[in-house]
Every structure is written in structure tokens, then in C-alpha cells.
Scaffold this motif. Structure first.
Motif, PDB file in Angstrom:
ATOM      1  N   ARG A   1       0.938  -1.145  -0.124  1.00 27.65           N
ATOM      2  CA  ARG A   1      -0.029  -0.122  -0.015  1.00 27.65           C
ATOM      3  C   ARG A   1       0.841   1.250  -0.094  1.00 27.65           C
ATOM      4  NH1 ARG A   1      -5.841  -0.222  -0.319  1.00 27.65           N
ATOM      5  NH2 ARG A   1      -6.227   1.114   1.584  1.00 27.65           N
ATOM      6  N   GLY A   2       2.135   0.972   0.267  1.00 28.35           N
ATOM      7  CA  GLY A   2       2.935   2.295   0.059  1.00 28.35           C
ATOM      8  C   GLY A   2       3.225   2.562  -1.257  1.00 28.35           C
ATOM      9  N   ILE A   3       3.148   1.595  -2.085  1.00 29.32           N
ATOM     10  CA  ILE A   3       3.131   1.719  -3.495  1.00 29.32           C
ATOM     11  C   ILE A   3       1.853   2.502  -4.377  1.00 29.32           C
ATOM     12  CG2 ILE A   3       3.956   0.790  -5.745  1.00 29.32           C
ATOM     13  CD1 ILE A   3       5.600  -1.045  -4.119  1.00 29.32           C
ATOM     14  N   THR A   4       0.939   1.904  -3.819  1.00 31.71           N
ATOM     15  CA  THR A   4      -0.400   1.928  -4.642  1.00 31.71           C
ATOM     16  C   THR A   4      -1.317   1.478  -3.456  1.00 31.71           C
ATOM     17  OG1 THR A   4      -1.819   1.677  -6.437  1.00 31.71           O
ATOM     18  CG2 THR A   4      -0.528  -0.182  -6.010  1.00 31.71           C
ATOM     19  N   ARG A   5      -2.750   2.106  -3.699  1.00 33.81           N
ATOM     20  CA  ARG A   5      -4.040   1.613  -3.079  1.00 33.81           C
ATOM     21  C   ARG A   5      -4.565   0.306  -3.712  1.00 33.81           C
ATOM     22  NH1 ARG A   5      -7.518   6.190  -0.610  1.00 33.81           N
ATOM     23  NH2 ARG A   5      -7.983   4.755   0.852  1.00 33.81           N
ATOM     24  N   ASN A   6      -4.203   0.143  -4.843  1.00 33.73           N
ATOM     25  CA  ASN A   6      -4.854  -0.872  -5.599  1.00 33.73           C
ATOM     26  C   ASN A   6      -3.916  -2.211  -5.711  1.00 33.73           C
ATOM     27  OD1 ASN A   6      -6.764   1.205  -6.694  1.00 33.73           O
ATOM     28  ND2 ASN A   6      -4.957   1.641  -8.240  1.00 33.73           N
TER      29      ASN A   6
ATOM     30  N   GLU B   1     -13.141   1.643   4.205  1.00 35.53           N
ATOM     31  CA  GLU B   1     -12.911   1.240   2.832  1.00 35.53           C
ATOM     32  C   GLU B   1     -13.145  -0.416   3.058  1.00 35.53           C
ATOM     33  OE1 GLU B   1      -8.665   1.349   1.747  1.00 35.53           O
ATOM     34  OE2 GLU B   1      -8.836   0.061   0.273  1.00 35.53           O
ATOM     35  N   LEU B   2     -13.651  -0.681   1.618  1.00 38.81           N
ATOM     36  CA  LEU B   2     -14.000  -2.251   1.655  1.00 38.81           C
ATOM     37  C   LEU B   2     -12.980  -3.060   0.912  1.00 38.81           C
ATOM     38  CD1 LEU B   2     -17.552  -1.464   0.145  1.00 38.81           C
ATOM     39  CD2 LEU B   2     -16.884  -1.668   2.530  1.00 38.81           C
ATOM     40  N   VAL B   3     -13.242  -4.310   1.268  1.00 35.28           N
ATOM     41  CA  VAL B   3     -12.147  -5.308   0.478  1.00 35.28           C
ATOM     42  C   VAL B   3     -13.055  -6.404   0.020  1.00 35.28           C
ATOM     43  CG1 VAL B   3     -11.990  -6.463   2.697  1.00 35.28           C
ATOM     44  CG2 VAL B   3     -10.292  -7.353   0.906  1.00 35.28           C
ATOM     45  N   GLU B   4     -12.867  -6.608  -1.594  1.00 34.13           N
ATOM     46  CA  GLU B   4     -13.589  -7.523  -2.029  1.00 34.13           C
ATOM     47  C   GLU B   4     -12.846  -8.881  -2.207  1.00 34.13           C
ATOM     48  OE1 GLU B   4     -15.706  -8.722  -6.608  1.00 34.13           O
ATOM     49  OE2 GLU B   4     -14.740  -6.568  -6.137  1.00 34.13           O
TER      50      GLU B   4
ATOM     51  N   PHE C   1      -8.356  -4.638  -3.232  1.00 35.41           N
ATOM     52  CA  PHE C   1      -8.335  -3.422  -2.388  1.00 35.41           C
ATOM     53  C   PHE C   1      -8.319  -2.281  -3.199  1.00 35.41           C
ATOM     54  CE2 PHE C   1      -6.533  -7.050  -0.046  1.00 35.41           C
ATOM     55  CZ  PHE C   1      -7.149  -6.963   1.454  1.00 35.41           C
ATOM     56  N   GLY C   2      -8.843  -1.184  -2.591  1.00 35.15           N
ATOM     57  CA  GLY C   2      -8.743   0.226  -3.274  1.00 35.15           C
ATOM     58  C   GLY C   2      -9.748   0.317  -4.545  1.00 35.15           C
ATOM     59  N   GLY C   3      -9.098   0.846  -5.649  1.00 40.51           N
ATOM     60  CA  GLY C   3     -10.094   0.910  -6.805  1.00 40.51           C
ATOM     61  C   GLY C   3     -10.315  -0.639  -7.382  1.00 40.51           C
ATOM     62  N   LEU C   4      -9.660  -1.712  -6.983  1.00 43.97           N
ATOM     63  CA  LEU C   4      -9.843  -2.878  -7.735  1.00 43.97           C
ATOM     64  C   LEU C   4     -11.198  -3.492  -7.111  1.00 43.97           C
ATOM     65  CD1 LEU C   4      -6.271  -4.494  -7.574  1.00 43.97           C
ATOM     66  CD2 LEU C   4      -7.412  -3.434  -9.607  1.00 43.97           C
ATOM     67  N   ALA C   5     -11.658  -2.992  -5.930  1.00 45.91           N
ATOM     68  CA  ALA C   5     -12.837  -3.725  -5.528  1.00 45.91           C
ATOM     69  C   ALA C   5     -14.100  -3.027  -5.906  1.00 45.91           C
ATOM     70  CB  ALA C   5     -12.932  -3.233  -3.845  1.00 45.91           C
TER      71      ALA C   5
ATOM     72  N   ALA D   1     -13.852   4.386  -8.151  1.00 50.72           N
ATOM     73  CA  ALA D   1     -13.125   5.842  -8.172  1.00 50.72           C
ATOM     74  C   ALA D   1     -11.890   5.971  -7.446  1.00 50.72           C
ATOM     75  CB  ALA D   1     -14.282   6.832  -7.641  1.00 50.72           C
ATOM     76  N   MET D   2     -11.515   5.042  -6.696  1.00 48.50           N
ATOM     77  CA  MET D   2     -10.288   5.093  -6.072  1.00 48.50           C
ATOM     78  C   MET D   2      -8.931   4.840  -6.960  1.00 48.50           C
ATOM     79  SD  MET D   2     -11.291   3.482  -2.190  1.00 48.50           S
ATOM     80  CE  MET D   2      -9.727   3.529  -1.722  1.00 48.50           C
ATOM     81  N   PHE D   3      -9.273   4.342  -8.038  1.00 50.38           N
ATOM     82  CA  PHE D   3      -8.240   3.634  -8.591  1.00 50.38           C
ATOM     83  C   PHE D   3      -7.072   4.617  -8.972  1.00 50.38           C
ATOM     84  CE2 PHE D   3      -5.810   1.849 -12.095  1.00 50.38           C
ATOM     85  CZ  PHE D   3      -5.792   0.630 -11.909  1.00 50.38           C
ATOM     86  N   ASP D   4      -7.515   5.780  -9.507  1.00 49.85           N
ATOM     87  CA  ASP D   4      -6.342   6.741  -9.804  1.00 49.85           C
ATOM     88  C   ASP D   4      -5.981   7.885  -8.728  1.00 49.85           C
ATOM     89  OD1 ASP D   4      -6.063   5.859 -12.397  1.00 49.85           O
ATOM     90  OD2 ASP D   4      -8.139   7.147 -12.947  1.00 49.85           O
ATOM     91  N   GLU D   5      -6.391   7.704  -7.240  1.00 53.93           N
ATOM     92  CA  GLU D   5      -6.193   8.382  -6.420  1.00 53.93           C
ATOM     93  C   GLU D   5      -4.663   8.114  -5.887  1.00 53.93           C
ATOM     94  OE1 GLU D   5      -8.788   7.871  -2.940  1.00 53.93           O
ATOM     95  OE2 GLU D   5     -10.481   8.419  -4.021  1.00 53.93           O
TER      96      GLU D   5
END
Length: 355
Positions: free
Chosen positions: A279-284, A322-325, A342-346, A351-355
Motif C-alpha cells: 500500500r506504500g506503492i499504490t492503494r490498488n 474502505e471495503l475489500v472484495e 483492495f482500493g480501486g480494484l474492489a 473511483a479510488m483507482f487513480d487516487e
């Protein structure tokens, strides 16, 4: 998309060092690898070289065939074609070879760890479709099952592994599928690589974000503790590796028990800490875990991560968790693993993907 001149970082250096350590190399045993020229024998001064023009040595053609010799890893590990060739403790995996790689019979190569850890191709393709993006990082690429699938849906794949042999096998398999030029293979451990990426990010500052190469998705399929991870702990996994037909049958029966797997059994560090590094690299993040993983532990990975959502009026924002799928991966009637997004993949959080 243009071809890369050198798509494997670290492995060439490893091969060069290996050739330097051999005090008496045989001239017919070396091949050129990414710019490393074959060792040339020194002729005796008394030989008449004028009457014997030098002949260009042909590269040995391996499983990949002509034109792909620079990627060919034939000979690094056995290529099994019959059950009688396979060690007894790997025979149950050999019967699934076409599930692991649909092109196995064309020359796919796996080391022992690869036989019990590679993601089946159909599952890898499903994950790759969910992770479709520009740049994806495969943090533990192994023999290349997931990296090959990502190369079909992503513009670029960065594949890491700590084993030069497994990297060579992964590149060999990628060449068999024709996607070797879309994958950058790097000899590195994920933790060191992540630290480097974060240090560069902090050093460059926000002003260079547009020019800095961005990693959109991190995929993690870390070591689970051996083929008997289903036992629920690394110590049990090490002592329960099946080596006889009776033990194999017992292991298959035990798979239906679904002993609980804890993230503390993940290697090289606790699964929760490994997730934080990603997650230090990306939220996705896509996290590939055993089917018997404790779901409460998975949910706790994002329990302290708020998700801000604007209200209808647009003047205020509310804080939501935040949700996890969690997606189940089935092969026939058997549940094989869980993929946690996680993140914009869920689903619902795109909408979180590009944050």
C-alpha cells in the motif's frame, strides 16, 4: 509497442558472474544471454590458424525453437513428459500441468517450488482481467504464471523474484506465450524494491509525479509456507509434506477440513506487514491467499483505512470504511484460493483507482 533491448535486470549479471567463477569453461557450453558473449577459447600459438578459418558456433536450439534461443532455459530444470519421470511427491501436480500452463506440452518449465505454487492459468487470467491497467507489479512472480496473464491485459508488467533460476524459467515461459517483451524481469526481493520505489518517490517530490513511472496495481502471491499450507501453520506444513501415495491420499482428504490459515504464516514477513508495504506503492492491491485464510484478518487489513465520500450537497464529506472484495477461485468443484481486491480494484470503489 516497441521491443525492449534488455528485459531482464539482474539475471544477466548473475550469469556473467557465474561464468567468471568457472576456471575451465567448455567453449561449447555457453550461450549469449542479453549481451553476455560466449567464452572464447585461447588458441595455442603453434596452431596454424590461417589454414583453419574460424567457424561461427551455432546456438543450441532448445524447447523454444529457433529464434528464441536468448530466452531459452532448457536444461535448467527437467521437462517432464511422462509420469514415470516425475518424483513421487510431485506427481499429483504433474497431472494438473495443462491447468497450470495450457501450453505445457510445448515446453513450459517449472522448478519444484513452481509445481506447487504456480497459479492455474484460468485463475491467473481472471485476476489479470480484474487488474487491467497500464503498469502492474507482480511482487513474487515465481515461474511466471501470473506475469504471463498480466501481459495479456496490461501495457507493462514488472516481475520480481529472488531466484535467478525462477526468473529464467519465467522468461522462458513468457517467450513460449509470446509476451516476453511486455515483461521486465527483475532479480530483487519485494521489500527492497518497495523501499527503493518509495525513496525515489519522496526524493523526487510531488512536482515530478507526471514524469515518474507509476505502478498502478501491486499483485501479491507470497509464499504460503509450503505445499501443506492447508495444515494452518508453517511448522505443520514442513512436517506434513506428502512423499508416498498413502500420504498424498491423506493430504487430499485433509484439504476438505480447511484448517484456518493465519496471515502470520505468510513469508517473508507477516502478511499484514506485507500488505502495508504494498500500500506504500499504490492503494490498488490484489492479494492472492489460501482458501482457508481467516476472513476476519483480511477485513482488518483495511479496518483503519478511511474512505472519504462527498455528500449530495457537495459541501461536506463523510468518512466510510474502505471495503475489500474477496473473490473465490474455483477449479471444477474445488475451491483453490482467494483473491482479495483492495482500493480501486474492489467493486464499488472504482473511483479510488487513480487516487
Amino acid at each position: 509497442m516497441g521491443k525492449r533491448k534488455n528485459n531482464i535486470t539482474g539475471l544477466s549479471h548473475f550469469l556473467l558472474e557465474a561464468t567468471k567463477q568457472d576456471a575451465s569453461p567448455r567453449p561449447d557450453s555457453f550461450e549469449s544471454h542479453d549481451g553476455i558473449e560466449p567464452t572464447i577459447p585461447v588458441r595455442d600459438a603453434s596452431e596454424n590458424t590461417e589454414s583453419q578459418p574460424a567457424r561461427k558456433r551455432k546456438r543450441q536450439v532448445g524447447l523454444l525453437g529457433e529464434g528464441l534461443e536468448r530466452y531459452d532455459a532448457t536444461g535448467l530444470v527437467p521437462f517432464y513428459t511422462e509420469e514415470s519421470q516425475v518424483p513421487e511427491h510431485l506427481q499429483k501436480y504433474f497431472w494438473q500441468r495443462e491447468r497450470f500452463f495450457s501450453l505445457y506440452s510445448s515446453g513450459c518449465l517449472l522448478d519444484e517450488e513452481g509445481w506447487y505454487s504456480v497459479t492455474p492459468e484460468a485463475i491467473a487470467d481472471q485476476i489479470a482481467e480484474r487488474c487491467r491497467c497500464s503498469v502492474v507489479l507482480d511482487a513474487f512472480c515465481g515461474v511466471g504464471g501470473n506475469a504471463i496473464a498480466f501481459a495479456k491485459t496490461c501495457e507493462r508488467v514488472i516481475a520480481l523474484d529472488t531466484s535467478p533460476v525462477r526468473l529464467a524459467l519465467a522468461r522462458h515461459n513468457a517467450a513460449l506465450y509470446g509476451v516476453q517483451d511486455r515483461i521486465e524481469f527483475i532479480l530483487a526481493d519485494f521489500l527492497s524494491f518497495a523501499r527503493t520505489v518509495q525513496c525515489l518517490s519522496h526524493r523526487d517530490g510531488d512536482t515530478s509525479k507526471a514524469s515518474r513511472r507509476k505502478i498502478d496495481v501491486v499483485f501479491m502471491s507470497p509464499p504460503w509456507g509450503g505445499p501443506s499450507y492447508i495444515a494452518g501453520s508453517p511448522s505443520k506444513a514442513q512436517s506434513a509434506i506428502a512423499t508416498t501415495p498413502a500420504a498424498l491420499a491423506s493430504e487430499d482428504a485433509a484439504e476438505d477440513v480447511h484448517a484456518e490459515f493465519s496471515l502470520s504464516s505468510i513469508r517473508p514477513i507477516h502478511g499484514h506487514d506485507l500488505f502495508k508495504v504494498a500500500r506504500g506503492i499504490t492503494r490498488n492491491v490484489a492479494y492472492f491467499l489460501p482458501r482457508n485464510t481467516n476472513l476476519e484478518e483480511i477485513s482488518q487489513l483495511v479496518s483503519d483505512t478511511p474512505l472519504n465520500e462527498s455528500s449530495e450537497a457537495g459541501s461536506q464529506s463523510t468518512t466510510l470504511p474502505e471495503l475489500v472484495e474477496v473473490e473465490e477461485a474455483w477449479m471444477g468443484s474445488k475451491l483453490k484460493a482467494l483473491t482479495c481486491y483492495f482500493g480501486g480494484l474492489a467493486a464499488g470503489q472504482e473511483a479510488m483507482f487513480d487516487e
